[in-house]
Design a protein around this motif. Sequence first.
Motif, PDB file in Angstrom:
ATOM      1  N   THR A 161      -8.336 -14.304  -2.396  1.00 53.10           N
ATOM      2  CA  THR A 161      -7.046 -14.910  -2.068  1.00 53.10           C
ATOM      3  C   THR A 161      -5.881 -13.937  -2.209  1.00 53.10           C
ATOM      4  O   THR A 161      -4.972 -13.907  -1.374  1.00 53.10           O
ATOM      5  CB  THR A 161      -6.811 -16.150  -2.944  1.00 53.10           C
ATOM      6  OG1 THR A 161      -7.805 -17.137  -2.619  1.00 53.10           O
ATOM      7  CG2 THR A 161      -5.438 -16.747  -2.706  1.00 53.10           C
ATOM      8  N   GLU A 162      -5.883 -13.133  -3.267  1.00 52.08           N
ATOM      9  CA  GLU A 162      -4.767 -12.201  -3.446  1.00 52.08           C
ATOM     10  C   GLU A 162      -4.771 -11.135  -2.344  1.00 52.08           C
ATOM     11  O   GLU A 162      -3.705 -10.714  -1.874  1.00 52.08           O
ATOM     12  CB  GLU A 162      -4.831 -11.542  -4.823  1.00 52.08           C
ATOM     13  CG  GLU A 162      -3.571 -10.783  -5.206  1.00 52.08           C
ATOM     14  CD  GLU A 162      -2.349 -11.680  -5.355  1.00 52.08           C
ATOM     15  OE1 GLU A 162      -1.221 -11.174  -5.152  1.00 52.08           O
ATOM     16  OE2 GLU A 162      -2.509 -12.880  -5.688  1.00 52.08           O
ATOM     17  N   CYS A 163      -5.965 -10.718  -1.916  1.00 53.14           N
ATOM     18  CA  CYS A 163      -6.051  -9.792  -0.774  1.00 53.14           C
ATOM     19  C   CYS A 163      -5.384 -10.414   0.451  1.00 53.14           C
ATOM     20  O   CYS A 163      -4.628  -9.753   1.175  1.00 53.14           O
ATOM     21  CB  CYS A 163      -7.513  -9.462  -0.454  1.00 53.14           C
ATOM     22  SG  CYS A 163      -8.343  -8.379  -1.632  1.00 53.14           S
ATOM     23  N   ALA A 164      -5.668 -11.684   0.683  1.00 55.11           N
ATOM     24  CA  ALA A 164      -5.099 -12.376   1.845  1.00 55.11           C
ATOM     25  C   ALA A 164      -3.579 -12.410   1.783  1.00 55.11           C
ATOM     26  O   ALA A 164      -2.890 -12.167   2.787  1.00 55.11           O
ATOM     27  CB  ALA A 164      -5.664 -13.794   1.930  1.00 55.11           C
ATOM     28  N   LEU A 165      -3.041 -12.709   0.619  1.00 52.04           N
ATOM     29  CA  LEU A 165      -1.586 -12.771   0.464  1.00 52.04           C
ATOM     30  C   LEU A 165      -0.959 -11.383   0.618  1.00 52.04           C
ATOM     31  O   LEU A 165       0.130 -11.240   1.186  1.00 52.04           O
ATOM     32  CB  LEU A 165      -1.233 -13.372  -0.884  1.00 52.04           C
ATOM     33  CG  LEU A 165      -1.613 -14.849  -1.070  1.00 52.04           C
ATOM     34  CD1 LEU A 165      -1.408 -15.289  -2.511  1.00 52.04           C
ATOM     35  CD2 LEU A 165      -0.816 -15.734  -0.118  1.00 52.04           C
ATOM     36  N   GLU A 166      -1.634 -10.373   0.116  1.00 52.03           N
ATOM     37  CA  GLU A 166      -1.132  -9.008   0.243  1.00 52.03           C
ATOM     38  C   GLU A 166      -1.139  -8.546   1.706  1.00 52.03           C
ATOM     39  O   GLU A 166      -0.272  -7.765   2.115  1.00 52.03           O
ATOM     40  CB  GLU A 166      -1.953  -8.055  -0.616  1.00 52.03           C
ATOM     41  CG  GLU A 166      -1.604  -8.091  -2.087  1.00 52.03           C
ATOM     42  CD  GLU A 166      -0.174  -7.636  -2.360  1.00 52.03           C
ATOM     43  OE1 GLU A 166       0.286  -6.659  -1.740  1.00 52.03           O
ATOM     44  OE2 GLU A 166       0.486  -8.270  -3.208  1.00 52.03           O
ATOM     45  N   ILE A 167      -2.096  -9.009   2.477  1.00 53.73           N
ATOM     46  CA  ILE A 167      -2.128  -8.629   3.890  1.00 53.73           C
ATOM     47  C   ILE A 167      -0.935  -9.231   4.632  1.00 53.73           C
ATOM     48  O   ILE A 167      -0.303  -8.571   5.456  1.00 53.73           O
ATOM     49  CB  ILE A 167      -3.464  -9.050   4.533  1.00 53.73           C
ATOM     50  CG1 ILE A 167      -4.617  -8.225   3.934  1.00 53.73           C
ATOM     51  CG2 ILE A 167      -3.424  -8.842   6.053  1.00 53.73           C
ATOM     52  CD1 ILE A 167      -5.997  -8.691   4.339  1.00 53.73           C
ATOM     53  N   GLN A 168      -0.608 -10.473   4.349  1.00 54.00           N
ATOM     54  CA  GLN A 168       0.592 -11.063   4.968  1.00 54.00           C
ATOM     55  C   GLN A 168       1.832 -10.266   4.571  1.00 54.00           C
ATOM     56  O   GLN A 168       2.677  -9.941   5.418  1.00 54.00           O
ATOM     57  CB  GLN A 168       0.761 -12.521   4.543  1.00 54.00           C
ATOM     58  CG  GLN A 168       2.062 -13.130   5.099  1.00 54.00           C
ATOM     59  CD  GLN A 168       2.239 -14.596   4.763  1.00 54.00           C
ATOM     60  OE1 GLN A 168       1.270 -15.332   4.651  1.00 54.00           O
ATOM     61  NE2 GLN A 168       3.483 -15.028   4.609  1.00 54.00           N
ATOM     62  N   LYS A 169       1.947  -9.941   3.300  1.00 53.72           N
ATOM     63  CA  LYS A 169       3.095  -9.169   2.824  1.00 53.72           C
ATOM     64  C   LYS A 169       3.146  -7.798   3.504  1.00 53.72           C
ATOM     65  O   LYS A 169       4.225  -7.289   3.846  1.00 53.72           O
ATOM     66  CB  LYS A 169       3.028  -9.008   1.313  1.00 53.72           C
ATOM     67  CG  LYS A 169       4.233  -8.303   0.704  1.00 53.72           C
ATOM     68  CD  LYS A 169       4.125  -8.275  -0.822  1.00 53.72           C
ATOM     69  CE  LYS A 169       5.380  -7.652  -1.443  1.00 53.72           C
ATOM     70  NZ  LYS A 169       5.587  -6.251  -1.045  1.00 53.72           N
ATOM     71  N   LEU A 170       1.989  -7.204   3.727  1.00 53.06           N
ATOM     72  CA  LEU A 170       1.902  -5.906   4.393  1.00 53.06           C
ATOM     73  C   LEU A 170       2.553  -5.957   5.775  1.00 53.06           C
ATOM     74  O   LEU A 170       3.367  -5.089   6.127  1.00 53.06           O
ATOM     75  CB  LEU A 170       0.433  -5.494   4.505  1.00 53.06           C
ATOM     76  CG  LEU A 170       0.102  -4.287   5.381  1.00 53.06           C
ATOM     77  CD1 LEU A 170       0.679  -3.009   4.782  1.00 53.06           C
ATOM     78  CD2 LEU A 170      -1.419  -4.172   5.541  1.00 53.06           C
ATOM     79  N   PHE A 171       2.201  -6.968   6.559  1.00 49.19           N
ATOM     80  CA  PHE A 171       2.781  -7.091   7.895  1.00 49.19           C
ATOM     81  C   PHE A 171       4.288  -7.350   7.828  1.00 49.19           C
ATOM     82  O   PHE A 171       5.052  -6.801   8.628  1.00 49.19           O
ATOM     83  CB  PHE A 171       2.070  -8.186   8.686  1.00 49.19           C
ATOM     84  CG  PHE A 171       0.744  -7.748   9.253  1.00 49.19           C
ATOM     85  CD1 PHE A 171       0.692  -6.895  10.344  1.00 49.19           C
ATOM     86  CD2 PHE A 171      -0.436  -8.172   8.688  1.00 49.19           C
ATOM     87  CE1 PHE A 171      -0.521  -6.473  10.862  1.00 49.19           C
ATOM     88  CE2 PHE A 171      -1.662  -7.759   9.198  1.00 49.19           C
ATOM     89  CZ  PHE A 171      -1.699  -6.904  10.285  1.00 49.19           C
TER      90      PHE A 171
END
Length: 453
Positions: A161-171
Amino acid sequence: MSTITTINPYTQEELKTYELIDNTVLQQKLELAEAQFKNWKSFEIKDRRKRLSKVAKLLIERKESYAKLMTEEMGKPLAQGISEIEKCAWVCDFYAKNADDFLADQLIETDAEESFISYDPLGVILAIMPWNYPFWQVMRFAAPTLMAGNTALLKHASSTTECALEIQKLFEDAGFPEGCFQTLLVSHEQIESVISNDIVKAVSLTGSEGAGRKIAEIAGKNLKKTVLELGGNNACIVLKDADLDKHIATMAWARMQNAGQSCIAAKRFIVVEDIYDEFLSKFKAKVESYVVGNPMDDKTEIASMASVDLAEEVEAQVKKSLDLGAKVVLGNKREGALYHPTILENVTTEMPVFKEEVFGPVAAIIKVKNEDKAYDMASNSRFGLGSMVFTKKVDKAKKRIGDIADGAFFINELVKSDPRLPFGGTKTSGYGRELSKEGIMEFVNVKTVYSSK
């Protein structure tokens, strides 16, 4: 409200708890994605390229922290996590560079004054992604999908889940407008409503065969396009003239990479009898040489699997195979989520380690009489993701490409994904393609334009 709690598979430590969004918030996110699509699709390619190139740059800048996050959430050895992030940057650079050519109108000579094919984005695309390559699986979907002018929604595996949230933040940090890429913290039950929603135009899933069947059923009922990259049971054919000294390390890593948690891993080693004993001896020696242990240690090559449940599942598949007559050459030891590298021989076609996808570090070795028998055995699978052949007679191997109905055929190399080449399977390994030009074409409307005076 329901929650998700992530757990470090190596230490079994609880990492963080997240609240799932309710249906009201979910609808708001869907509407935001739809509204942003109307804006994002009007961006020129050069403006999309600028942002995707920024994503690539940020990935490299943050690769150590992202790798550590993957290690904590799903047990990937730290060095392999860094390599994964570097590959993510590669796929972003690839589409930033090539999307303009891929999406250019194609002029067609007809009776019209002008006729051409226009490649228009479809709209809001949902991605359902697994935990085994938490960044790569998402980025190979997101880079072409966003460059084509679509907006994206991500339902990631709950364990990452944290990976998923970090990917959104990345974009968002790279300058993508709000709503271009959103992570949805939702339940499996809510996903059916997302797929059924008119806002969502298509679905991309990387996951198990069972998940693929379920998603395809829902999408089909709603006439939504799907791209499915499902399980694999790849064969590694070792012919009598194979250069074992040169390729044994590649063969071993083809199975043991990512603790065996890879759909494209070599799972069935089909070895002609002339070279069998030499192969088994060298293969065992190589697998024994791997450093097994703490994924935070830079020297570790094989660490824990992503959860205790997954390791127990592999253990059960091995036990059933042993009950049917398979023999342990190496391993067959589990400590929590850590399943030690395992080699089995005397494997036959009715055993789970032959006919099922074993998603862990277990190599099934099958002895066959000759080359023809090897190709026949390799084809004896309901999966069709990829196959590999090791031989010095490369030209001869090329003549047998059509003998195996898989999505990939690798000679003297392990099956791997490459942004420049299409990736996908046949049969129960799914359909559709990711990566290359074919990948960006999956989620565009191939539109005929015809103009006369």
